[in-house]
Every structure is written in structure tokens, then in C-alpha cells.
Design a protein around this motif. Sequence first.
Motif: not given
Length: 244
Positions: A12-15, A19-22, A207-208, A221-226
Amino acid sequence: MPKHLTYFVSDTHLGAQTADPFRRERAFVKFLKDINTPETAAVYLLGDIFDFWYEYRFVVPKGYTRVLGALTDLVDAGIKVYFFEGNHDIWTFSYLQELGIEKLRQPYVTDIGGKRFCLGHGDGLGPGNHWYKFVKGVFSQHWAQVLFSTLHPWIAFKWATGWSSRSRNEKPIAYHFKGEDEPLYIFCKDFQAHQPVNYFIFGHYHSRVDMPVGTARLLMLGDWMTAPNWMVFDTDTQQLTVQG
């Protein structure tokens, strides 16, 4: 109703100011709240949940209040929450454990509903990547952590988050998984030959992937920035599905 759902989520790479972190953090909080049901048995956080994390003895990173609250709510509801360190949040020590979250080390093998899973973040597994493994080994040393803790938090976090941003800008987030030539696949193939499992689940590569490894499946799993994404295993139906 018996608890029959187990969730897996990663990267999820919080922080991260990408993209849109919030919006990304709010989406992750919503996911955690949505799975807080009597049917959920456990959730596995497979690393890089935070884009950077470091705990001083009496100081933890600013922010993530809603995320930590949602995770605590899961624990309080009797749902098992497991956490793997990723390469971005390798410096998690006791704070998450104080919240009731159990830390695990890759590769971790567990039985869920009659199926055997091999889990982890996925970084550094398999042959090659010697420089990466060396750097990660240094960062994992207690002396390196003590040395870093001598920096004032303002300096430490400014440097670390800047390094993370530069690294991401230098390399595109999308990664082309090399299939059977990928070190992670080679790791899974060798692992399967000695300790058979049904599923390998990892993150890290943004990469899924869903491909066979002998009689097992390798899923990534893919990343949540995508886009938000996760996996869920239903012990009643014996089905593992990708959602999001």
C-alpha cells in the motif's frame, strides 16, 4: 457463523507522495473496516504497507492514525493480523506488536483450511540480487539501526523519504515479471521440490502474477498506487480469489 475468510494484502506504500496518498490511505482504511466481519479469521500484511517506517524507543512516525485504529479494531474483534516486513518498512520493531499484530519472517509456511501457503514480501528470495541482499543484510543489523537512531527524527525521516522518492522516480513502478526466469519463481520451484505447498503468495514486484509452479500456484499482489487489490481465501469453498 464460523470464521472462514483469510485476506492477503501488500504494497500500500502509505506515506508515499505518489498518485493520491490521502485517497490511497482512505481506501486502505475502508478495506480494513469492510473485512472486520464475523466471517474473517485473519489478514496477512505482506510488507511495504508503509513507504517508510522507523521506531525510536519513544517515537513512532507521524500519521496513519486511521490505519492503526482500523488494525487495532480487527485485533479487538478477534481477527488475527500478521505483518511481514517489506524493504520499505524493514525497521518495524515492537510498536505493531503492542497493538496485537504478530510479526512474521519470510518465507513463512502455514496451513489454512487444509491448504498449505508459503508467504512473504518476496524481496531477496531466489538466486542473484547479491548487492540488494548485502544492503538489506546491513540494514537488518542491530548496529545499523542504533546508528540510524542517533539521527534526529527530522533529519532521519527527511533523508529516508527523499531516498524512497528518488528510487521510485529512477525506476518505473510497473515491473515486467520474467516468468520462469525470475529469481522468485526459481525460489518457489526449489522450495516446492523439498517442501510442497499449494500456494505461494508475495508482493514487492508491483506486478500481478498468477502462474503454476508444479502443482502449486504462484500469486503476486499488485501495488495500491496503481489500484487497490487483495486476495481472499475462503475455507468453505476452498477458493482463492483476487479482488479489487
